[in-house]
Design a protein around this motif. Structure first.
Motif, PDB file in Angstrom:
ATOM      1  N   ALA A 171       0.875  -1.185   0.000  1.00  0.00           N
ATOM      2  CA  ALA A 171       0.000   0.000   0.000  1.00  0.00           C
ATOM      3  C   ALA A 171       0.907   1.228   0.000  1.00  0.00           C
ATOM      4  O   ALA A 171       1.138   1.857   1.036  1.00  0.00           O
ATOM      5  CB  ALA A 171      -0.908  -0.008   1.224  1.00  0.00           C
ATOM      6  N   PRO A 172       1.436   1.576  -1.192  1.00  0.00           N
ATOM      7  CA  PRO A 172       2.458   2.625  -1.245  1.00  0.00           C
ATOM      8  C   PRO A 172       2.002   3.975  -0.697  1.00  0.00           C
ATOM      9  O   PRO A 172       2.824   4.770  -0.266  1.00  0.00           O
ATOM     10  CB  PRO A 172       2.794   2.733  -2.737  1.00  0.00           C
ATOM     11  N   HIS A 173       0.681   4.227  -0.717  1.00  0.00           N
ATOM     12  CA  HIS A 173       0.209   5.560  -0.313  1.00  0.00           C
ATOM     13  C   HIS A 173      -0.417   5.565   1.079  1.00  0.00           C
ATOM     14  O   HIS A 173      -1.072   6.529   1.458  1.00  0.00           O
ATOM     15  CB  HIS A 173      -0.795   6.088  -1.346  1.00  0.00           C
ATOM     16  N   LYS A 174      -0.198   4.504   1.840  1.00  0.00           N
ATOM     17  CA  LYS A 174      -0.790   4.426   3.191  1.00  0.00           C
ATOM     18  C   LYS A 174      -0.363   5.630   4.028  1.00  0.00           C
ATOM     19  O   LYS A 174       0.828   5.921   4.155  1.00  0.00           O
ATOM     20  CB  LYS A 174      -0.332   3.115   3.835  1.00  0.00           C
ATOM     21  N   LYS A 175      -1.339   6.284   4.633  1.00  0.00           N
ATOM     22  CA  LYS A 175      -1.096   7.574   5.298  1.00  0.00           C
ATOM     23  C   LYS A 175      -0.122   7.470   6.488  1.00  0.00           C
ATOM     24  O   LYS A 175       0.813   8.249   6.612  1.00  0.00           O
ATOM     25  CB  LYS A 175      -2.438   8.163   5.784  1.00  0.00           C
ATOM     26  N   SER A 176      -0.381   6.503   7.398  1.00  0.00           N
ATOM     27  CA  SER A 176       0.428   6.459   8.630  1.00  0.00           C
ATOM     28  C   SER A 176       1.836   5.909   8.378  1.00  0.00           C
ATOM     29  O   SER A 176       2.709   6.021   9.222  1.00  0.00           O
ATOM     30  CB  SER A 176      -0.259   5.559   9.662  1.00  0.00           C
ATOM     31  N   ALA A 177       2.057   5.323   7.188  1.00  0.00           N
ATOM     32  CA  ALA A 177       3.283   4.540   6.997  1.00  0.00           C
ATOM     33  C   ALA A 177       4.468   5.402   6.608  1.00  0.00           C
ATOM     34  O   ALA A 177       4.312   6.436   5.959  1.00  0.00           O
ATOM     35  CB  ALA A 177       3.043   3.485   5.922  1.00  0.00           C
ATOM     36  N   TYR A 178       5.663   4.985   7.027  1.00  0.00           N
ATOM     37  CA  TYR A 178       6.869   5.679   6.573  1.00  0.00           C
ATOM     38  C   TYR A 178       7.973   4.738   6.107  1.00  0.00           C
ATOM     39  O   TYR A 178       9.090   5.170   5.830  1.00  0.00           O
ATOM     40  CB  TYR A 178       7.377   6.647   7.641  1.00  0.00           C
ATOM     41  N   SER A 179       7.700   3.425   6.046  1.00  0.00           N
ATOM     42  CA  SER A 179       8.758   2.498   5.643  1.00  0.00           C
ATOM     43  C   SER A 179       8.166   1.274   4.947  1.00  0.00           C
ATOM     44  O   SER A 179       7.031   0.880   5.214  1.00  0.00           O
ATOM     45  CB  SER A 179       9.537   2.036   6.883  1.00  0.00           C
ATOM     46  N   TRP A 180       8.980   0.664   4.085  1.00  0.00           N
ATOM     47  CA  TRP A 180       8.592  -0.607   3.471  1.00  0.00           C
ATOM     48  C   TRP A 180       8.999  -1.797   4.356  1.00  0.00           C
ATOM     49  O   TRP A 180       8.754  -2.945   4.011  1.00  0.00           O
ATOM     50  CB  TRP A 180       9.241  -0.762   2.093  1.00  0.00           C
ATOM     51  N   ILE A 181       9.692  -1.501   5.458  1.00  0.00           N
ATOM     52  CA  ILE A 181      10.091  -2.576   6.375  1.00  0.00           C
ATOM     53  C   ILE A 181       8.937  -2.843   7.339  1.00  0.00           C
ATOM     54  O   ILE A 181       8.301  -1.897   7.814  1.00  0.00           O
ATOM     55  CB  ILE A 181      11.365  -2.166   7.163  1.00  0.00           C
ATOM     56  N   LYS A 182       8.655  -4.115   7.616  1.00  0.00           N
ATOM     57  CA  LYS A 182       7.664  -4.440   8.647  1.00  0.00           C
ATOM     58  C   LYS A 182       8.303  -4.284  10.032  1.00  0.00           C
ATOM     59  O   LYS A 182       9.516  -4.059  10.142  1.00  0.00           O
ATOM     60  CB  LYS A 182       7.182  -5.882   8.469  1.00  0.00           C
TER      61      LYS A 182
END
Ligand code: NFE
Length: 503
Positions: free
Chosen positions: A318-329
């Motif tokens: 979900a490249p545009h997910k608002k809360s997210a800042y990394s591709w790492i889990k």
């Protein structure tokens, strides 16, 4: 003041660190994995025997660790009894890769954070490599045109070691270490077929049948690597430690330590290992339970559910997910943040009382530096733990070669069942590596990897707890907030590999 350090150099892949600095102290750090890969998606629906080949392509630095973890997972799923030779060859391939990796990490990826490359200007000898280096550095420093003497200059501003003999000696070893790394890789390739990405590592053993030539060539290569570790790597590391003793206290992660254990003594991965498995708790150390590992994604660019166990893992980007800042889990153990890697491996083993040599080496170096076991959780502690691991692994590999039964098979025949599942856990150089395979109708139904740098460089979890690196950066004093050489030293001490972290 907000400063984005990135992409950070002298590590594998695309890592940025977003810092907030107030009064020269890092008050917030966000670890940003900048790329998506998706190997777990690629593996779905494929032949199970593709797994130990495809997962090696996650990384060119630690491919064997992925092949070994995958082989253990498949052996678990197929209920295989591996012949003693098979496991020994697995160990010989994987162990030599650790030696290569520790030298790469110290010389090429970390030493120039401490060693003053400009000391080479005072070099007056006739060593060809050093004369070439001196000329590069001179040209870059003397000209108003820019001639980057990469990878030596440009560099961050800050304090470096002020001793020409140490600096020039370490620069010479920097160059020599490349040849020694090649020897370690050649040793792995004797049994693995090639470096990187071994063709011969399989569930059930190794497809090569060992002969006396293989063993004697392997031994002579490992002996050269061992010699370099003792005569050059450890003295250089101790010189860095003597010049920067404050780094026994800088870069401490604020969670626990997790290690899956490394290099089994017997054919069964569950047998005693050279490094023991365990997870530290405030009360000591406990056995590892894979069911306690869950991956959060509140701040990761995935829309799949958060907090899933490894066997339930899914991956929907979900490249545009608002809360997210990394591709790492954000993997967590019983909900807690863990550091993995050499310091975790050595500390867990020490607390388990598993390997007497590890305990003696830690005690010896700690007494010399005036530190305690707890100081392995630091920039220098991570470096020292790698060096100790190198010493112990080199001796173990030489002893393993004595156990190879020439003329006996290194591989067991097997059929892949229509369905099944298995876990495989080992220690890659950078730490705890877990693979999980689920097979349905003879095909891979689910494949999950929980990878060392995913732990160390994770973003915040669902409870807003930072990852290990994020926590180690907060509170650090930086002389020059725009450059942050201190933060770079901390980041490098974790030896991040972003290709692995996002896999
Ligand atoms: Ni790409 Fe790797 C190691 C693994 S780190 S280097 O060591 O697994 O995440």
């Amino acid at each position: 003041m907000r400063v984005n350090i990135g992409p950070v150099t002298r590590l594998e892949g695309h890592l940025s660190i977003h810092t907030t600095v107030e009064n020269n102290i890092i008050t917030e750090a966000k670890s940003v994995g900048e790329m998506f890969r998706g190997f777990e998606v690629i593996l779905r629906g494929r032949d199970p025997l593709d797994a130990q080949q495809i997962t090696q392509r996650i990384c060119g630095v630690c491919p064997y660790a992925h092949a070994i973890a995958s082989s253990y997972a498949q052996e678990n799923a197929y209920s295989l009894q591996v012949p003693a030779n098979g496991r020994i060859l697995h160990n010989l391939i994987q162990g030599a890769n650790h030696l290569y990796d520790y030298l790469l990490q110290f010389y090429q990826l970390s030493a120039l954070d401490f060693i003053d490359v400009t000391a080479i200007l005072k070099y007056s000898g006739n060593d060809t490599d050093l004369v070439t280096l001196r000329n590069w550095v001179k040209r870059e420093l003397a000209s108003d045109k820019h001639f980057p003497a990469a990878p030596f200059l440009p560099r961050l501003s800050g304090k470096y070691i002020n001793n020409d003999e140490i600096n020039i000696g370490a620069l010479k070893h920097y160059i020599e270490a490349l040849e020694i790394q090649k020897k370690a890789n050649r040793a792995s390739a004797i049994f693995g077929g090639k470096f990187p990405h071994a063709t011969a590592i399989f569930p059930g053993g190794c497809t090569l049948e060992p002969n006396i030539d293989h063993i004697s060539t392997y031994r002579s290569l490992i002996m050269e690597v061992r010699d370099f570790i003792h005569k050059k790597y450890i003295p250089d590391l101790l010189a860095v430690a003597a010049g920067f003793p404050e780094y026994w206290h800088i870069g401490q992660s604020k969670g626990g330590f997790l290690s899956y254990g490394l290099l089994p003594f017997g054919p069964d991965p569950a047998s005693k290992r050279l490094f023991a498995a365990g997870v530290t708790t405030p009360a000591g150390v406990e056995p590892v339970d894979f069911e306690a590992v869950k991956e959060d994604v509140k701040y990761s660019r995935y829309s799949s559910p958060s907090g899933l166990k490894v066997r339930d893992g899914t991956l929907t980007p979900a490249p545009h997910k608002k809360s997210a800042y990394s591709w790492i889990k954000a993997p967590r153990y019983q909900g807690k943040m863990m550091e993995v890697g050499a310091a975790a491996r050595v500390t867990v083993d020490y607390l388990q009382g598993n390997n007497q040599t590890i305990k003696e080496l830690v005690n010896k170096f700690a007494a010399k530096a005036g530190i305690g076991l707890e100081n392995l959780n630091s920039v220098l502690g991570r470096h020292l733990s790698r060096a100790i691991s190198g010493v112990v692994i080199a001796d173990f590999l030489l002893a393993e070669t004595e156990k190879v039964d020439l003329g006996s098979r290194a591989m067991v025949d097997f059929q892949i069942p229509a369905s099944g599942e298995g876990f495989g856990a080992t220690e890659a150089s950078r730490g705890a590596l877990l693979h999980y395979i689920k097979i349905k109708n003879h095909k891979i139904d689910k494949y999950e990897c929980v990878v060392p740098t995913t732990w160390n460089c994770s973003p915040r979890d669902d409870r807003d707890q930072p990852g290990a690196l994020e926590s180690a950066l907060v509170g650090t004093r930086v002389e020059n907030p725009r450059e942050q050489i201190e933060a770079n030293r901390i980041i490098h001490s974790f030896d991040p590999c972003l290709a692995c972290a996002v896999h």
